[in-house]
Design an enzyme around this catalytic site. Structure first.
Site, PDB file in Angstrom:
ATOM      1  N   ASP A 111       6.664  -5.086  -2.294  1.00 18.25           N
ATOM      2  CA  ASP A 111       6.375  -3.657  -2.186  1.00 18.25           C
ATOM      3  C   ASP A 111       7.248  -2.962  -1.150  1.00 18.25           C
ATOM      4  OD1 ASP A 111       4.406  -3.415  -4.122  1.00 18.25           O
ATOM      5  OD2 ASP A 111       3.080  -2.300  -2.791  1.00 18.25           O
TER       6      ASP A 111
ATOM      7  N   ASP B 228       7.469   4.858  -3.642  1.00 22.48           N
ATOM      8  CA  ASP B 228       7.182   4.990  -2.212  1.00 22.48           C
ATOM      9  C   ASP B 228       8.480   5.049  -1.407  1.00 22.48           C
ATOM     10  OD1 ASP B 228       4.499   4.741  -2.929  1.00 22.48           O
ATOM     11  OD2 ASP B 228       4.522   2.573  -2.625  1.00 22.48           O
TER      12      ASP B 228
ATOM     13  N   TYR C 199      -5.945  -5.615  -8.960  1.00 27.11           N
ATOM     14  CA  TYR C 199      -6.505  -5.242  -7.665  1.00 27.11           C
ATOM     15  C   TYR C 199      -7.837  -5.952  -7.437  1.00 27.11           C
ATOM     16  CZ  TYR C 199      -3.294  -1.259  -8.032  1.00 27.11           C
ATOM     17  OH  TYR C 199      -2.187  -0.460  -8.172  1.00 27.11           O
TER      18      TYR C 199
ATOM     19  N   GLY D 151       0.860  -1.178   0.000  1.00 30.81           N
ATOM     20  CA  GLY D 151       0.000   0.000   0.000  1.00 30.81           C
ATOM     21  C   GLY D 151       0.892   1.221   0.000  1.00 30.81           C
ATOM     22  N   ALA D 152       0.619   2.178  -0.858  1.00 26.02           N
ATOM     23  CA  ALA D 152       1.537   3.306  -1.023  1.00 26.02           C
ATOM     24  C   ALA D 152       1.809   4.030   0.289  1.00 26.02           C
ATOM     25  CB  ALA D 152       0.977   4.285  -2.057  1.00 26.02           C
ATOM     26  N   GLU D 153       0.751   4.327   1.038  1.00 26.60           N
ATOM     27  CA  GLU D 153       0.942   5.113   2.258  1.00 26.60           C
ATOM     28  C   GLU D 153       1.665   4.321   3.339  1.00 26.60           C
ATOM     29  OE1 GLU D 153      -2.637   6.463  -0.028  1.00 26.60           O
ATOM     30  OE2 GLU D 153      -2.017   4.536   0.817  1.00 26.60           O
TER      31      GLU D 153
ATOM     32  N   ARG E  32      -3.381   5.941 -10.565  1.00 24.90           N
ATOM     33  CA  ARG E  32      -3.599   4.526 -10.848  1.00 24.90           C
ATOM     34  C   ARG E  32      -4.710   4.402 -11.891  1.00 24.90           C
ATOM     35  NH1 ARG E  32       0.543   4.441  -8.756  1.00 24.90           N
ATOM     36  NH2 ARG E  32       1.270   3.254  -6.943  1.00 24.90           N
TER      37      ARG E  32
ATOM     38  N   LYS F  55       9.909  12.486 -10.124  1.00 27.05           N
ATOM     39  CA  LYS F  55      10.593  11.188 -10.151  1.00 27.05           C
ATOM     40  C   LYS F  55      10.531  10.643 -11.573  1.00 27.05           C
ATOM     41  CE  LYS F  55       7.443   9.796  -7.396  1.00 27.05           C
ATOM     42  NZ  LYS F  55       6.557   8.943  -6.559  1.00 27.05           N
TER      43      LYS F  55
ATOM     44  N   ASN G 197       0.688   9.667  -7.570  1.00 29.61           N
ATOM     45  CA  ASN G 197       0.369   8.230  -7.599  1.00 29.61           C
ATOM     46  C   ASN G 197      -0.906   7.919  -8.376  1.00 29.61           C
ATOM     47  OD1 ASN G 197       2.232   6.422  -6.537  1.00 29.61           O
ATOM     48  ND2 ASN G 197       1.694   6.871  -4.423  1.00 29.61           N
TER      49      ASN G 197
END
Length: 306
Positions: A287, A251, A102, A34-36, A166, A219, A164
């Site tokens: 991840d 991330d 997902y 999860g990104a966060e 998606r 980035k 981010n």
């Protein structure tokens, strides 16, 4: 708390071993992603306080997420929800083509709501970090993001946004205005060149900075990064590494930058740490499994190899 505060959906991550069609794979690994939460883990491993808030199901995957985050030093505020914990399935169809699917519609994480994010925690944070993923999950999750951002702004707490985008969650048409609105409320923004193009026309650094952020970091993968920080331009090349799994690199980059920002490092040092952390992340599968510690970064004085 006085460190990083972030929130969003963390899912179980099922990764197929080997390369080829998914129905030919015979081995799988289970992790989390999860990104966060990846950013929170990265900041914690670099020795700075980090809090993650999110909803997970009353299931074994939710248990795994809670244990993994806390084991790595993240202050995990886990809200158990009657719905299921979301799932990602990742496999390589070919050596160069990575698929991520997902299974998250209606998940516990998508049911995040404004009341889940304590006002006191936002006001006490040193940085509030959000991404463009959470607003795509549901109306209530989007409301949680914008309410937290406005609370932080009113309290003088810096807001960090990683765009981010998606494509499997929403279209560029739907995402563009929301992401632009979110970036316009940020002090610091991370974006790839393509993500910046969803929000602004022309050169990404200048376009994003014109919306208000005083720290803009673009980035660009193997080309490194460019940044405009308090009016000063920076360019940092990428590390020369063998890429095993690119998922999570952004991330790790954000975590490296934010950890050094929390510790008071100068902009050039923040970017160098971000580049090094991103390089670590792409060298092993998963991840968040390879997010570096300070000792890792000190040891990697010239390059990152495994």
């Amino acid at each position: 708390m006085s460190g990083l505060l972030t929130f969003g959906e963390t899912m179980g991550l099922v990764t197929a071993d080997g390369i080829g069609a998914l129905d030919r794979v015979r081995g799988f690994r289970l992790g989390i992603g999860g990104a966060e939460s990846n950013v929170a883990l990265g900041v914690a491993r670099l020795g700075l306080p980090a809090t993650w808030i999110g909803r997970v199901g009353r299931d074994a995957t939710g248990d795994l997420i809670e244990r993994r985050l806390r084991a790595d030093g993240v202050e995990a505020v886990v809200i158990r929800d009657p719905s299921f914990t979301g799932l990602m399935v990742k496999h390589r169809r070919t050596g160069a083509l990575l698929h991520v699917d997902y299974h998250r519609a209606g998940s516990a994480g998508s049911r995040l709501m404004p009341a889940d994010i304590p006002v006191g925690a936002v006001r006490a944070a040193a940085i509030v970090h959000v991404t463009g993923i959470t607003p795509a999950l549901s109306d209530s999750a989007r409301a949680a993001v914008f309410q937290a951002v406005e609370t932080a702004r009113a309290a003088g707490v810096p807001v960090s946004v990683d765009v981010n985008f998606r494509a499997k969650l929403w279209s560029p048409y739907d995402a563009g205005p929301v992401l632009r609105d979110l970036v316009s409320r940020a002090d610091l923004v991370f974006a790839g060149p393509g993500e910046a193009a969803l929000i602004v026309d022309g050169p990404p650094l200048q376009g994003l900075a014109a919306l208000g952020p005083t720290e803009v970091i673009v980035k660009d993968g193997a080309r490194g990064c460019t940044a405009l920080i308090d009016g000063e331009r920076h360019t940092v090349p990428a590390r020369d590494v063998v890429v095993v799994d690119p998922v999570g690199a952004g991330d790790a980059f954000a975590a490296g930058y934010l950890a050094d920002r929390l510790s008071g490092a100068a902009p050039a040092a923040r970017l160098a740490t971000a580049i090094a952390a991103g390089a670590f992340a792409v060298t092993v599968p998963g991840d968040c499994e390879s997010l570096p510690t300070r000792e890792d970064l000190i040891a990697a004085t010239t390059d990152v190899t495994r």
